[in-house]
Design a protein around this motif. Sequence first.
Motif, short mmCIF file in Angstrom:
data_model
loop_
_atom_site.label_atom_id
_atom_site.label_comp_id
_atom_site.label_asym_id
_atom_site.label_seq_id
_atom_site.Cartn_x
_atom_site.Cartn_y
_atom_site.Cartn_z
N ASN A 73 59.55 98.49 52.75
CA ASN A 73 60.39 99.10 51.71
C ASN A 73 61.61 99.73 52.34
OD1 ASN A 73 61.40 100.10 49.35
ND2 ASN A 73 59.40 100.71 48.58
N VAL A 103 62.90 105.59 44.49
CA VAL A 103 63.61 104.90 45.57
C VAL A 103 64.38 103.74 44.94
CG1 VAL A 103 63.21 103.38 47.55
CG2 VAL A 103 62.08 105.61 47.43
N GLY A 110 58.65 103.28 33.09
CA GLY A 110 59.14 101.95 33.49
C GLY A 110 60.58 101.98 33.99
N SER A 111 60.86 101.10 34.95
CA SER A 111 62.21 101.01 35.53
C SER A 111 63.14 100.25 34.60
CB SER A 111 62.17 100.27 36.87
OG SER A 111 61.47 101.03 37.81
N LYS A 112 64.33 100.82 34.41
CA LYS A 112 65.38 100.10 33.67
C LYS A 112 66.42 99.71 34.71
CE LYS A 112 63.25 102.82 30.58
NZ LYS A 112 62.36 103.96 30.96
N ASP A 131 57.60 101.57 44.91
CA ASP A 131 56.52 100.58 44.93
C ASP A 131 55.94 100.56 46.34
OD1 ASP A 131 56.56 98.85 42.34
OD2 ASP A 131 58.67 99.13 42.86
N LEU A 176 69.46 99.22 35.32
CA LEU A 176 70.82 99.48 34.87
C LEU A 176 71.24 100.85 35.40
CD1 LEU A 176 70.58 98.66 31.06
CD2 LEU A 176 72.03 97.50 32.69
N SER A 228 55.97 100.91 36.36
CA SER A 228 56.47 99.89 37.30
C SER A 228 55.57 99.74 38.52
CB SER A 228 57.88 100.24 37.77
OG SER A 228 58.70 100.35 36.65
N SER A 229 55.13 100.88 39.06
CA SER A 229 54.23 100.76 40.23
C SER A 229 52.87 101.34 39.86
CB SER A 229 54.87 101.40 41.48
OG SER A 229 55.20 102.75 41.27
N THR A 247 64.18 113.55 36.73
CA THR A 247 63.88 112.32 37.48
C THR A 247 65.04 111.35 37.35
OG1 THR A 247 62.88 111.18 35.59
CG2 THR A 247 61.43 112.56 36.90
N VAL A 301 65.04 108.45 32.32
CA VAL A 301 65.93 107.41 31.79
C VAL A 301 65.23 106.55 30.74
CG1 VAL A 301 67.25 105.35 32.44
CG2 VAL A 301 67.34 107.41 33.86
N GLY A 318 52.26 104.38 38.38
CA GLY A 318 52.24 105.31 37.25
C GLY A 318 52.27 106.79 37.64
C1 LIG Z 1 67.56 100.79 39.58
C2 LIG Z 1 66.22 100.92 40.28
C3 LIG Z 1 66.03 100.31 41.53
C4 LIG Z 1 64.80 100.45 42.19
N1 LIG Z 1 64.64 99.88 43.43
C5 LIG Z 1 63.46 100.02 44.08
C6 LIG Z 1 63.27 99.43 45.37
O1 LIG Z 1 64.14 98.78 45.93
N2 LIG Z 1 62.07 99.64 45.99
C7 LIG Z 1 61.07 100.37 45.41
O2 LIG Z 1 60.00 100.51 46.03
N3 LIG Z 1 61.22 100.94 44.21
C8 LIG Z 1 62.39 100.78 43.53
N4 LIG Z 1 62.56 101.37 42.30
C9 LIG Z 1 61.51 102.32 41.83
C10 LIG Z 1 60.31 101.67 41.19
O3 LIG Z 1 60.74 100.58 40.37
C11 LIG Z 1 59.54 102.67 40.30
O4 LIG Z 1 60.47 103.31 39.45
C12 LIG Z 1 58.82 103.74 41.04
O5 LIG Z 1 57.86 103.12 41.87
C13 LIG Z 1 58.10 104.72 40.09
O6 LIG Z 1 57.15 104.03 39.37
P1 LIG Z 1 56.00 104.73 38.51
O7 LIG Z 1 55.00 103.66 38.24
O8 LIG Z 1 55.53 106.00 39.15
O9 LIG Z 1 56.72 105.22 37.20
P2 LIG Z 1 57.56 104.47 36.09
O10 LIG Z 1 57.07 104.93 34.77
O11 LIG Z 1 57.66 103.03 36.32
O12 LIG Z 1 59.02 105.06 36.36
C14 LIG Z 1 59.71 105.85 35.49
C15 LIG Z 1 60.72 106.64 36.27
O13 LIG Z 1 61.84 105.81 36.59
C16 LIG Z 1 63.02 106.47 36.18
N5 LIG Z 1 64.03 105.45 35.86
C17 LIG Z 1 63.84 104.33 35.13
N6 LIG Z 1 64.98 103.64 35.04
C18 LIG Z 1 65.91 104.33 35.72
C19 LIG Z 1 67.29 104.15 35.96
N7 LIG Z 1 67.96 103.09 35.50
N8 LIG Z 1 67.95 105.07 36.69
C20 LIG Z 1 67.30 106.17 37.15
N9 LIG Z 1 65.98 106.40 36.98
C21 LIG Z 1 65.30 105.50 36.26
C22 LIG Z 1 62.59 107.29 34.97
O14 LIG Z 1 63.47 108.36 34.73
C23 LIG Z 1 61.23 107.78 35.44
O15 LIG Z 1 61.40 108.86 36.32
C24 LIG Z 1 63.76 101.22 41.60
C25 LIG Z 1 63.95 101.81 40.35
C26 LIG Z 1 65.17 101.67 39.69
C27 LIG Z 1 65.34 102.35 38.35
#
Ligand SMILES: Cc1cc2nc3c(=O)[nH]c(=O)nc-3n(C[C@H](O)[C@H](O)[C@H](O)COP(=O)(O)OP(=O)(O)OC[C@H]3O[C@@H](n4cnc5c(N)ncnc54)[C@H](O)[C@@H]3O)c2cc1C
Length: 352
Positions: A268, A125, A71-73, A216, A75, A24-25, A99, A46, A27
């Motif tokens: 943020n 976050v 990736g963010s789900k 992010d 839900l 999502s952001s 996590t 998740v 990695g």
């Molecule tokens: C419901 C939700 C709301 C978010 N709101 C914001 C926000 O307002 N501002 C912001 O900056 N970032 C927010 N995020 C976080 C952001 O989207 C990324 O998850 C974060 O930056 C980590 O990204 P990454 O690239 O490191 O890893 P990624 O591979 O993208 O993230 C995977 C991680 O997310 C966790 N994850 C995925 N879905 C869920 C879920 N439904 N519930 C709990 N954990 C989950 C996984 O367990 C894993 O730890 C949110 C995430 C979720 C799930």
Amino acid sequence: MNTLNVINTYAAYINDYDLRMNSSSGGIFTEIAEHILGKGGIVYGVSMSSDCRQAFFKRIDDIKDLGYLRGSKYLQALVGDTYKAVKKDLEQGLLVLFTGVGCQINGLKCFLGKEFDNLICVDVVCHGAPSQKLWGIYVDALEKKYSGQLISVNFRCKNEGWKNFGVEENTSCKTIFTPKGRNPYMLMFLDNYCLRPSCYECTAKQYKLSDISLADFWGIEKIQPEMNDGNGVSLVITRTTRGDKLLSELLPKMKVAKVAYEDAVKENIAEFRSVTRPTGRDTFFTDLDKLTFEKVKKKYAIPARIPLKHRLKNLVNTLTHSRDEGGLAFRNYGLQMVLKEQKGYAMISNKA
Ligand SMILES: Cc1cc2nc3c(=O)[nH]c(=O)nc-3n(C[C@H](O)[C@H](O)[C@H](O)COP(=O)(O)OP(=O)(O)OC[C@H]3O[C@@H](n4cnc5c(N)ncnc54)[C@H](O)[C@@H]3O)c2cc1C
Ligand code: SF4
């Protein structure tokens, strides 16, 4: 701002392009998870169910399965017996990375009732968890429209760049990409109508029990412009010495810059403040019970009107294959909430 429990703050992304694009952001979750698995540890995070109807916690002990958690789900994830499974792993002496969003980390810590040296907690976050009911109704409508079953969903597809992310839905008949400013589910999520009641008064914003927080890095273009290549940058906050030590071992493997916490969270606010409960939230749920999805969509999922100059800039970016952020930066979480709370809906049209 909540400067409690902040040791170091970084802007960072991983070097592997494909893994970063599937995150999502920036990695950073993947980098931390691979490190733990490499030490023979276990990772909890998740995943989506195979019918895409539910998010749930999954235990991973093999790097080849890490993609389930990436990736963010958007839900609320089912916890089920996960806390018990984590406790069992910890008592057996396994290294565990747990996590999830802040309230899930805090819930686990309460359940465990004592500190474990072999536990690392990373929270993402979170601005709120949307209603499972809305997702179910949305998927029903989608499957009906395309006469096919939903096979996979990427809530943070970066095909048009990180800041212009969209939702990619892969049905048995067709793959659909919708920019977040046009996807009805994302619009209702980002406009906060469908969040769980606790998300409007999130105690996890004040009591952070995680070792590391990930988010992010919205606003990176003002703080570390050279890192803003459009493919995603993570905001990383270390909150305990254990988290700080772990991250310092990984820093050489990433593109990283140390930044001031106050600068990093300017765009943020989800890091430290709950969103405001919209006055129309209760009516939204009443409408969800009695109206068709098409009517709910028309009333609540109001697409952003994209200014002409931004559309042109986007078009130029697409034609030149640039992955830079284009002109839709205002639609990111942080700015969107600031716009909403402080300036109103100046950019939002009334047309469905
Ligand atoms: C419901 C939700 C709301 C978010 N709101 C914001 C926000 O307002 N501002 C912001 O900056 N970032 C927010 N995020 C976080 C952001 O989207 C990324 O998850 C974060 O930056 C980590 O990204 P990454 O690239 O490191 O890893 P990624 O591979 O993208 O993230 C995977 C991680 O997310 C966790 N994850 C995925 N879905 C869920 C879920 N439904 N519930 C709990 N954990 C989950 C996984 O367990 C894993 O730890 C949110 C995430 C979720 C799930
Ligand atoms: S906003 Fe708070 S209460 Fe709601 S899901 Fe996120 S961490 Fe949990």
